[in-house]
Scaffold this motif. Structure first.
Motif, PDB file in Angstrom:
ATOM      1  N   PRO A 171     -22.796 -51.628  15.745  1.00  0.00           N
ATOM      2  CA  PRO A 171     -23.730 -52.332  16.634  1.00  0.00           C
ATOM      3  C   PRO A 171     -23.895 -53.782  16.206  1.00  0.00           C
ATOM      4  O   PRO A 171     -23.798 -54.099  15.020  1.00  0.00           O
ATOM      5  CB  PRO A 171     -25.042 -51.556  16.439  1.00  0.00           C
ATOM      6  CG  PRO A 171     -24.933 -50.927  15.094  1.00  0.00           C
ATOM      7  CD  PRO A 171     -23.476 -50.676  14.840  1.00  0.00           C
ATOM      8  N   CYS A 172     -24.139 -54.653  17.195  1.00  0.00           N
ATOM      9  CA  CYS A 172     -24.387 -56.078  16.919  1.00  0.00           C
ATOM     10  C   CYS A 172     -23.290 -56.637  16.005  1.00  0.00           C
ATOM     11  O   CYS A 172     -23.561 -57.210  14.949  1.00  0.00           O
ATOM     12  CB  CYS A 172     -25.760 -56.285  16.301  1.00  0.00           C
ATOM     13  SG  CYS A 172     -27.098 -55.618  17.294  1.00  0.00           S
ATOM     14  N   CYS A 173     -22.045 -56.453  16.437  1.00  0.00           N
ATOM     15  CA  CYS A 173     -20.897 -56.648  15.533  1.00  0.00           C
ATOM     16  C   CYS A 173     -20.445 -58.088  15.389  1.00  0.00           C
ATOM     17  O   CYS A 173     -19.634 -58.401  14.511  1.00  0.00           O
ATOM     18  CB  CYS A 173     -19.725 -55.793  15.997  1.00  0.00           C
ATOM     19  SG  CYS A 173     -19.135 -56.211  17.651  1.00  0.00           S
ATOM     20  N   GLY A 174     -20.939 -59.012  16.239  1.00  0.00           N
ATOM     21  CA  GLY A 174     -20.449 -60.380  16.155  1.00  0.00           C
ATOM     22  C   GLY A 174     -18.942 -60.417  16.309  1.00  0.00           C
ATOM     23  O   GLY A 174     -18.368 -59.696  17.151  1.00  0.00           O
ATOM     24  N   LYS A 175     -18.298 -61.222  15.495  1.00  0.00           N
ATOM     25  CA  LYS A 175     -16.824 -61.244  15.489  1.00  0.00           C
ATOM     26  C   LYS A 175     -16.330 -60.875  14.090  1.00  0.00           C
ATOM     27  O   LYS A 175     -15.371 -61.448  13.576  1.00  0.00           O
ATOM     28  CB  LYS A 175     -16.289 -62.599  15.940  1.00  0.00           C
ATOM     29  CG  LYS A 175     -16.727 -63.787  15.095  1.00  0.00           C
ATOM     30  CD  LYS A 175     -15.909 -65.037  15.469  1.00  0.00           C
ATOM     31  CE  LYS A 175     -16.169 -66.185  14.523  1.00  0.00           C
ATOM     32  NZ  LYS A 175     -15.245 -67.304  14.716  1.00  0.00           N
ATOM     33  N   SER A 176     -17.031 -59.886  13.523  1.00  0.00           N
ATOM     34  CA  SER A 176     -16.786 -59.525  12.132  1.00  0.00           C
ATOM     35  C   SER A 176     -15.352 -59.065  11.870  1.00  0.00           C
ATOM     36  O   SER A 176     -14.806 -58.224  12.589  1.00  0.00           O
ATOM     37  CB  SER A 176     -17.744 -58.397  11.754  1.00  0.00           C
ATOM     38  OG  SER A 176     -17.405 -57.884  10.497  1.00  0.00           O
ATOM     39  N   SER A 177     -14.781 -59.578  10.794  1.00  0.00           N
ATOM     40  CA  SER A 177     -13.439 -59.141  10.367  1.00  0.00           C
ATOM     41  C   SER A 177     -13.454 -57.685   9.927  1.00  0.00           C
ATOM     42  O   SER A 177     -12.400 -57.042   9.867  1.00  0.00           O
ATOM     43  CB  SER A 177     -12.951 -59.974   9.179  1.00  0.00           C
ATOM     44  OG  SER A 177     -13.089 -61.326   9.453  1.00  0.00           O
ATOM     45  N   PHE A 216     -31.807 -66.736  21.933  1.00  0.00           N
ATOM     46  CA  PHE A 216     -31.586 -67.284  20.592  1.00  0.00           C
ATOM     47  C   PHE A 216     -30.146 -67.019  20.150  1.00  0.00           C
ATOM     48  O   PHE A 216     -29.443 -67.904  19.674  1.00  0.00           O
ATOM     49  CB  PHE A 216     -32.576 -66.644  19.598  1.00  0.00           C
ATOM     50  CG  PHE A 216     -32.266 -66.945  18.158  1.00  0.00           C
ATOM     51  CD1 PHE A 216     -32.736 -68.112  17.563  1.00  0.00           C
ATOM     52  CD2 PHE A 216     -31.481 -66.077  17.398  1.00  0.00           C
ATOM     53  CE1 PHE A 216     -32.424 -68.404  16.230  1.00  0.00           C
ATOM     54  CE2 PHE A 216     -31.163 -66.357  16.078  1.00  0.00           C
ATOM     55  CZ  PHE A 216     -31.647 -67.518  15.497  1.00  0.00           C
ATOM     56  N   TRP A 217     -29.698 -65.782  20.357  1.00  0.00           N
ATOM     57  CA  TRP A 217     -28.355 -65.418  19.890  1.00  0.00           C
ATOM     58  C   TRP A 217     -27.277 -66.062  20.764  1.00  0.00           C
ATOM     59  O   TRP A 217     -26.244 -66.509  20.248  1.00  0.00           O
ATOM     60  CB  TRP A 217     -28.200 -63.882  19.873  1.00  0.00           C
ATOM     61  CG  TRP A 217     -29.081 -63.282  18.819  1.00  0.00           C
ATOM     62  CD1 TRP A 217     -30.224 -62.565  19.015  1.00  0.00           C
ATOM     63  CD2 TRP A 217     -28.918 -63.389  17.402  1.00  0.00           C
ATOM     64  NE1 TRP A 217     -30.775 -62.211  17.807  1.00  0.00           N
ATOM     65  CE2 TRP A 217     -29.999 -62.702  16.802  1.00  0.00           C
ATOM     66  CE3 TRP A 217     -27.974 -64.000  16.569  1.00  0.00           C
ATOM     67  CZ2 TRP A 217     -30.155 -62.608  15.416  1.00  0.00           C
ATOM     68  CZ3 TRP A 217     -28.129 -63.899  15.188  1.00  0.00           C
ATOM     69  CH2 TRP A 217     -29.196 -63.215  14.638  1.00  0.00           C
ATOM     70  N   HIS A 218     -27.537 -66.123  22.070  1.00  0.00           N
ATOM     71  CA  HIS A 218     -26.552 -66.796  22.931  1.00  0.00           C
ATOM     72  C   HIS A 218     -26.389 -68.257  22.480  1.00  0.00           C
ATOM     73  O   HIS A 218     -25.277 -68.779  22.415  1.00  0.00           O
ATOM     74  CB  HIS A 218     -26.991 -66.730  24.396  1.00  0.00           C
ATOM     75  CG  HIS A 218     -26.772 -65.378  25.018  1.00  0.00           C
ATOM     76  ND1 HIS A 218     -25.538 -64.755  25.033  1.00  0.00           N
ATOM     77  CD2 HIS A 218     -27.619 -64.522  25.640  1.00  0.00           C
ATOM     78  CE1 HIS A 218     -25.649 -63.576  25.639  1.00  0.00           C
ATOM     79  NE2 HIS A 218     -26.896 -63.416  26.004  1.00  0.00           N
ATOM     80  N   ILE A 254     -31.105 -56.461   9.739  1.00  0.00           N
ATOM     81  CA  ILE A 254     -31.778 -57.628   9.132  1.00  0.00           C
ATOM     82  C   ILE A 254     -31.798 -58.842  10.063  1.00  0.00           C
ATOM     83  O   ILE A 254     -32.386 -59.872   9.732  1.00  0.00           O
ATOM     84  CB  ILE A 254     -31.148 -58.020   7.772  1.00  0.00           C
ATOM     85  CG1 ILE A 254     -29.695 -58.490   7.947  1.00  0.00           C
ATOM     86  CG2 ILE A 254     -31.264 -56.897   6.762  1.00  0.00           C
ATOM     87  CD1 ILE A 254     -29.157 -59.256   6.725  1.00  0.00           C
ATOM     88  N   ALA A 255     -31.150 -58.721  11.210  1.00  0.00           N
ATOM     89  CA  ALA A 255     -31.179 -59.826  12.184  1.00  0.00           C
ATOM     90  C   ALA A 255     -32.433 -59.764  13.052  1.00  0.00           C
ATOM     91  O   ALA A 255     -32.751 -60.726  13.742  1.00  0.00           O
ATOM     92  CB  ALA A 255     -29.937 -59.771  13.075  1.00  0.00           C
ATOM     93  N   PHE A 256     -33.118 -58.610  13.023  1.00  0.00           N
ATOM     94  CA  PHE A 256     -34.273 -58.432  13.903  1.00  0.00           C
ATOM     95  C   PHE A 256     -35.579 -58.620  13.138  1.00  0.00           C
ATOM     96  O   PHE A 256     -35.716 -58.121  12.008  1.00  0.00           O
ATOM     97  CB  PHE A 256     -34.260 -57.025  14.530  1.00  0.00           C
ATOM     98  CG  PHE A 256     -33.132 -56.819  15.507  1.00  0.00           C
ATOM     99  CD1 PHE A 256     -33.144 -57.453  16.750  1.00  0.00           C
ATOM    100  CD2 PHE A 256     -32.060 -56.001  15.195  1.00  0.00           C
ATOM    101  CE1 PHE A 256     -32.107 -57.264  17.657  1.00  0.00           C
ATOM    102  CE2 PHE A 256     -31.008 -55.812  16.097  1.00  0.00           C
ATOM    103  CZ  PHE A 256     -31.036 -56.457  17.327  1.00  0.00           C
TER     104      PHE A 256
END
Ligand SMILES: C[S@@+](CC[C@H](N)C(=O)[O-])C[C@H]1O[C@@H](n2cnc3c(N)ncnc32)[C@H](O)[C@@H]1O
Length: 215
Positions: free
Chosen positions: A44-50, A5-7, A126-128
Motif C-alpha cells: 500500500p502507498c507504494c510510491g515508486k519504490s525500488s 499534499f501528496w499530489h 508513518i506518512a499519516f
C-alpha cells in the motif's frame, strides 16, 4: 495528510522519502521469513519504490499509490513499459509480476484480490498523522487473512522536533493499532545523524524499527 499534499509532492518532485537503494532491513530480514509457498505481496502507498522490483523477482506484486506520476515514474525509471487499464476507481499499470493500482487506498477493496501472503509497509503508516493512522490500519486489516504477514517499518523520533510527515510511531502505538495480532519486533536501526532516504531530518534521535505482524 490530505490527498492534495501528496499530489503536490509528486508534481514538485518533493519526494525526500524515496529511497534510491533497496531498503536494507528488507534485504537483511525478509528472506528469513519467507515460506516456500508464499507468492503474493501487497504494497500500500507504494510510491515508486525500488522494493517493488525486489519483490517481483519472486512474487506477484500488487501496489497501490495515489499519484499517477509515481506509477508512471516507477515503470519509466526502471525501463519498463506498462499496460494501463482503467477500472471504475483505479488506473491499473501492469507489467510482468507488478500491478500498480493508482487511486485512493481507502477505496481499494480487499475482496477484489486473492489473499496476500505479505503486506509490505515502508513509509505508509508513518506518512499519516495520528488521527488517520487508525483509519489506515483499520482498512489495512481488511487485507490481512489467516496467513498474511505484515512487514512493517516505522520511525521513532521526538515528534515535536519536526512537522511531519514522516510521523513518529512508537512500539506501544503499533501494539495498540494491531491489538489481538501477533507482533514481533525483529530489528531496529539507529539512524540518528544519518539520512532517512533522501532527507536529513533535524531530529535529536532517529530509530527505524521492523515489526512482523501476523493475523
Ligand atoms: C512517504 S511516501 C512512501 C512511498 C513508498 N512506500 C516508499 O517507500 O517510497 C507515502 C506515499 O503514500 C501515497 N499516498 C498518500 N495517501 C494515499 C492514499 N490515500 N492512497 C494511496 N496512496 C497514498 C503518497 O502519494 C506517497 O507516495
Amino acid at each position: 495528510m490530505k490527498q492534495d499534499f501528496w499530489h503536490q509532492c509528486w508534481e514538485n518532485t518533493h519526494i525526500g522519502f524515496h529511497q534510491d537503494e533497496l531498503q536494507p532491513l528488507l534485504i537483511e530480514y525478509f528472506p528469513q521469513f519467507i515460506e516456500a509457498e508464499d507468492s503474493r505481496v501487497f504494497v500500500p502507498c507504494c510510491g515508486k519504490s525500488s522494493d517493488l522490483l525486489y519483490f517481483s523477482k519472486r512474487f506477484k506484486v500488487i501496489g497501490n499509490e495515489l499519484s499517477a506520476i509515481a506509477c508512471r515514474d516507477f515503470f519509466h525509471d526502471n525501463h519498463l513499459i506498462p499496460n494501463i487499464k482503467q477500472t471504475l476507481r483505479f488506473n491499473v499499470f501492469e507489467q510482468g509480476n507488478i500491478s500498480l493500482y493508482q487511486g485512493d487506498f481507502f477505496s481499494l477493496k480487499s475482496d477484489s484480490f486473492k489473499p496476500f501472503d505479505w503486506i509490505y509497509d515502508r513509509a505508509a503508516l508513518i506518512a499519516f498523522p495520528e488521527d488517520m493512522r487508525s483509519q489506515y490500519v483499520a482498512h489495512l486489516k481488511s487485507f490481512i487473512q489467516s496467513n498474511t504477514r505484515v512487514f512493517l517499518l516505522t520511525l521513532e523520533f521526538p515528534q515535536g522536533e519536526i512537522i511531519g510527515p514522516p510521523f513518529s510511531v512508537t512500539q506501544s502505538e503499533v501494539e495498540g493499532l494491531f491489538q489481538g495480532y501477533e507482533i514481533t519486533k525483529v530489528a531496529t536501526r539507529d539512524l540518528t545523524g544519518q539520512k532517512f532516504a533522501r532527507r536529513s531530518l533535524p531530529v535529536s534521535k532517529l530509530v527505524e524499527s521492523l515489526y512482523i505482524i501476523k493475523g
